[in-house]
Motif scaffolding. Structure first.
Motif, short mmCIF file in Angstrom:
data_model
loop_
_atom_site.label_atom_id
_atom_site.label_comp_id
_atom_site.label_asym_id
_atom_site.label_seq_id
_atom_site.Cartn_x
_atom_site.Cartn_y
_atom_site.Cartn_z
N ALA A 276 95.14 -16.23 40.29
CA ALA A 276 96.45 -16.20 39.64
C ALA A 276 96.30 -15.72 38.19
N LEU A 277 96.94 -14.61 37.87
CA LEU A 277 96.88 -14.06 36.51
C LEU A 277 97.78 -14.90 35.61
N SER A 278 97.21 -15.46 34.57
CA SER A 278 97.93 -16.41 33.73
C SER A 278 97.74 -16.07 32.26
N ALA A 279 98.62 -16.63 31.43
CA ALA A 279 98.55 -16.41 29.98
C ALA A 279 98.01 -17.66 29.30
N PHE A 280 97.24 -17.44 28.23
CA PHE A 280 96.60 -18.55 27.53
C PHE A 280 96.72 -18.36 26.02
N TYR A 281 96.77 -19.49 25.33
CA TYR A 281 96.70 -19.52 23.87
C TYR A 281 95.31 -19.98 23.46
N ALA A 282 94.66 -19.22 22.57
CA ALA A 282 93.32 -19.59 22.11
C ALA A 282 93.24 -19.44 20.59
N PRO A 283 92.84 -20.51 19.88
CA PRO A 283 92.55 -20.35 18.44
C PRO A 283 91.32 -19.47 18.28
N MET A 284 91.28 -18.72 17.21
CA MET A 284 90.16 -17.80 17.00
C MET A 284 88.89 -18.53 16.56
N ARG A 285 89.06 -19.63 15.84
CA ARG A 285 87.90 -20.33 15.30
C ARG A 285 87.95 -21.81 15.66
N ARG A 286 86.80 -22.45 15.61
CA ARG A 286 86.67 -23.87 15.88
C ARG A 286 85.70 -24.48 14.87
N GLN A 287 85.74 -25.78 14.75
CA GLN A 287 84.83 -26.46 13.84
C GLN A 287 83.44 -26.60 14.46
N ASN A 301 85.51 -19.12 18.25
CA ASN A 301 85.74 -19.98 19.41
C ASN A 301 85.21 -19.33 20.69
N GLY A 302 83.89 -19.30 20.80
CA GLY A 302 83.29 -18.70 21.98
C GLY A 302 83.51 -17.21 22.09
N ILE A 303 83.68 -16.55 20.96
CA ILE A 303 84.01 -15.12 20.91
C ILE A 303 82.89 -14.38 20.20
N THR A 304 82.40 -13.34 20.81
CA THR A 304 81.41 -12.47 20.18
C THR A 304 82.00 -11.07 20.05
N ILE A 305 81.96 -10.55 18.84
CA ILE A 305 82.43 -9.18 18.63
C ILE A 305 81.31 -8.24 19.06
N HIS A 306 81.49 -7.61 20.20
CA HIS A 306 80.44 -6.77 20.77
C HIS A 306 80.29 -5.46 20.01
N HIS A 325 82.90 -16.24 25.91
CA HIS A 325 82.00 -17.16 26.62
C HIS A 325 82.39 -18.59 26.27
N ASN A 326 82.99 -19.27 27.22
CA ASN A 326 83.49 -20.62 27.02
C ASN A 326 84.45 -20.68 25.83
N THR A 327 85.33 -19.69 25.78
CA THR A 327 86.41 -19.70 24.78
C THR A 327 87.44 -20.74 25.22
N ARG A 328 87.66 -21.72 24.38
CA ARG A 328 88.56 -22.81 24.75
C ARG A 328 90.01 -22.43 24.49
N ALA A 329 90.89 -22.74 25.48
CA ALA A 329 92.27 -22.27 25.41
C ALA A 329 93.20 -23.23 26.14
N TYR A 330 94.51 -23.01 25.89
CA TYR A 330 95.57 -23.75 26.57
C TYR A 330 96.38 -22.79 27.45
N LEU A 331 96.78 -23.26 28.60
CA LEU A 331 97.63 -22.49 29.49
C LEU A 331 99.04 -22.40 28.91
N LEU A 332 99.63 -21.20 28.97
CA LEU A 332 101.02 -20.98 28.57
C LEU A 332 101.83 -20.62 29.80
N GLY A 333 102.89 -21.36 30.05
CA GLY A 333 103.68 -21.07 31.22
C GLY A 333 103.01 -21.59 32.48
N ALA A 334 103.57 -21.21 33.61
CA ALA A 334 103.02 -21.67 34.88
C ALA A 334 101.83 -20.82 35.29
N PRO A 335 100.87 -21.40 36.04
CA PRO A 335 99.76 -20.59 36.55
C PRO A 335 100.30 -19.45 37.41
#
Length: 651
Positions: A276-287, A301-306, A325-335
């Motif tokens: 199921a193609l879904s939308a997610f919100y992810a902060p760019m940085r984490r502590q 936040n699990g992001i590497t600029i290749h 790689h293991n970018t932490r995110a929240y689901l937006l809307g329904a799956p």
């Protein structure tokens, strides 16, 4: 610390006298062209002034004129142009290692880019729409400023566009009653929304990560995978930079073309294990865990600029390939509702794309006008050379038409949003600002549109505007370059007069947010879709209702073209209409622009606007022939304006 070239002072744009020359030479003496001088577009650009007075009611014209005039001056100020020069001279770069060889993954942007980001955000390039001080006209106010800002902004409008789309998406998401948000989700989304609509140091920009190597515009081929994983490992960070919990979804994959890599958050597409193609919100940085000094640090936040992309234009804008790689995110809307969810962003970024095209093109035309006023060929100013002015007039007429197409969509967007408000930080402000004069009904009536029809018109015309303003601006800026001769082709140091830069930057606008063919297919789907009949009926009512008010027979020709078009759409299959998609775009645009130009001329009898409308309509409807000598005079007035009261409009 990474270094960049210093931001040039205003004096850097002036020729300094040589201090060691011993004798004059042909290179340093003789004739030098008087440089063209750009004027505040709010005061000089006749096309812009017509947009301002057509799309804003008189009370708002009075209240906003000083503000926008000030901003027009600011966009051409030496300090602003020096920031743009610095951003162009110092493109973003990736530092992959520290001096001691440790992995770094650090993006470095220029001081000029950062200054322009701050300036644009503080001027409300996004916030205006959400402060809602002009009610249903807040979008018009926003994009009137945005159009002036674009050519001086070095491309910071790209992250602003995605920031705007993300703000609208979160606003609607927070206001939804059919999805129950947890307390944590609501806190996270509300906090992000506050950042997105801020003007100060708390303001965030946003990325929009959709494109992948396999898919391109076809997001169904997305390979990025999202896995629900609410349990964190002991060594894993659990907090974002606002001390709020990171999301329970783990995103893994590769994004191929991601602009705004220096943003604070992103909305992205990924597939769940079920496909199921879904939308997610992810902060760019984490502590990260506190250091021995107890000073908290942050990391991506699990992001590497290749890699950073090397591009024809928009060079100051950091566009990258990203490994997630293991970018932490929240689901937006329904799956599974990813396309529908992210469409909210696309509908807004496509409007931004249109006004960006118009802004770049308007600056190019302003440079062409200014150059024609000072450049002589065979002893005659170009502004007095009929053949030169004739081509400028053709470009100015085309620009006026495309500008109406773009701002009609802006006005419709404002009406639709005012009629369907989302979550607001200050509900009382929204209700008090939206008085009778700025209500969605009043704004719709001023355009001759039924409020209930506005969403249908917006849905149909947004891809039309996005596609055709981009293509027209690219072609128009090529003409602007040619109008300056060899100087137009130069990458000169005066960023304010660099038409080549404008042309380079404009070329991406026919690709971003969907190519012309993608836009054409989208438009066809609307016409042949479930609500196609309702959409066509809405356009018919608007066209016929407007031209009924005109004097003369021009309106009959417009209605005849529209009737032929809708009959063709009705009898043509979906597959054939897709093949003829660009024809569909062109005809729809011609009809809509003909009505808008006719209305613009009718409202005050402006002669030049009437002539522009007549020329536009003559492309498809038989019109009265004009003597070439009269045409030369009209050319001059279309480009440089005329004294009021000389003529009345004729259609």
């Amino acid at each position: 610390m990474a270094t960049t070239k210093p931001i040039p002072t205003p004096q850097a744009f002036k020729n300094e006298p040589a201090t060691h020359a011993t004798a004059p030479s042909s290179a340093t003496s003789g004739f030098f062209q008087t440089p063209p001088r750009l004027e505040n577009p709010f005061l000089e650009d006749e096309a812009y002034k017509r947009l301002f007075s057509f799309y804003l009611p008189r009370p708002l014209q009075s209240s906003l004129s000083t503000t926008i005039a000030r901003f027009g001056t600011l966009t051409l100020a030496p300090s602003t142009l020096s920031y743009a020069h610095n951003a162009e001279s110092n493109p973003p770069r990736l530092v992959s290692q520290t001096p001691f060889g440790a992995p770094s993954n650090t993006l470095v942007t220029s001081a000029g880019w950062q200054a322009l980001q701050t300036l644009g955000l503080s001027e409300g390039m996004v916030a205006i729409a959400y402060e809602y001080e002009q009610g249903a006209y807040s979008r018009v106010h926003q994009f009137l400023k945005y159009m002036l800002w674009q050519p001086s902004s070095a491309g910071v409008t790209c992250p602003s566009a995605m920031q705007d789309g993300a703000a609208r998406l979160l606003s609607l998401h927070l206001a939804r009653k059919d999805i129950e948000l947890s307390e944590t989700e609501r806190r996270v989304f509300e906090r992000a929304y506050r950042h997105l609509i801020a003007r100060d140091a708390e303001a965030w920009t946003s990325g929009q990560w959709m494109t992948e190597r396999q898919g391109g515009s076809d997001v169904r081929n997305t390979e990025t995978l999202a896995t629900y994983s609410p349990n964190f490992s002991p060594e894993e960070s659990t907090l974002d930079t606002d001390n709020l919990p990171l999301g329970p979804w783990s995103i893994n994959g590769f994004k191929w073309f991601s602009s705004a890599t220096d943003s604070n958050m992103a909305i992205l597409l990924a597939k769940t294990p079920s496909g199921a193609l879904s939308a997610f919100y992810a902060p760019m940085r984490r502590q990260t865990p506190p250091s021995p000094s107890q000073i908290p640090n942050t990391e991506l936040n699990g992001i590497t600029i290749h890699a950073l992309k090397s591009k024809l234009g928009t060079r100051p804008l950091p566009t990258a390939e990203l490994v997630l790689h293991n970018t932490r995110a929240y689901l937006l809307g329904a799956p599974g509702a990813g396309i529908k969810t992210i469409a909210t962003i696309l509908n807004i970024t496509r409007v931004h794309n249109s006004i960006s095209a118009l802004g770049l093109w308007a600056r190019g035309l302003a440079i062409s006008r200014a150059f024609a006023r000072v450049r002589k060929v065979n002893g005659v100013l170009l502004s007095s050379t009929p053949s030169h002015v004739a081509e400028l007039a053709a470009q100015h007429a085309e620009f006026r038409g495309m500008a109406h197409l773009g701002f009609f969509c802006v006005a419709l967007l404002g009406i639709v949003e005012a009629a369907t408000p989302g979550y607001s930080l200050s509900p009382s402000l929204s209700s008090s600002a939206s008085g009778l004069a700025t209500s969605p009904r009043a704004a719709a009536e001023a355009l001759g549109v039924a409020v209930d029809d506005a969403p249908h018109l917006l849905r149909l015309l947004t891809p039309v505007s996005k596609a055709l303003t981009a293509r027209a601006a690219i072609a128009g800026l090529a003409e602007c370059m040619e109008s300056l001769g060899g100087v137009g082709y130069l990458e000169n140091e005066d960023v304010g007069l660099n038409v080549a830069r404008l042309f380079r930057d404009a070329n991406v606008l026919s690709i971003w947010e969907g190519t012309t063919n993608v836009m054409a297919e989208d438009c066809v789907r609307v016409l042949k879709g479930r609500d196609g009949g309702v959409v066509v009926a809405a356009v018919t009512e608007w066209v016929e209702g407007r031209v009924r008010l005109w004097e003369g027979r021009a309106g009959e020709g417009v209605v005849r073209v529209w009737d032929g078009f809708r009959e063709m759409v009705g009898r043509t299959s979906l597959e054939e209409l897709k093949v003829r998609g660009r024809e569909v775009l062109a005809t729809l645009a011609w009809v809509v622009v003909a009505v808008l130009l006719g209305e613009d001329a009718r409202r005050d009898g402006d002669a030049v606007t009437g002539e522009v409308a007549r020329r536009w309509m003559a492309r498809r409807v038989e019109a009265e022939k004009t003597d070439w000598r009269e045409a030369v005079e009209w050319d001059r007035k279309i480009v440089f304006g005329e004294e009021k009261g000389e003529h009345r409009a004729r259609l």
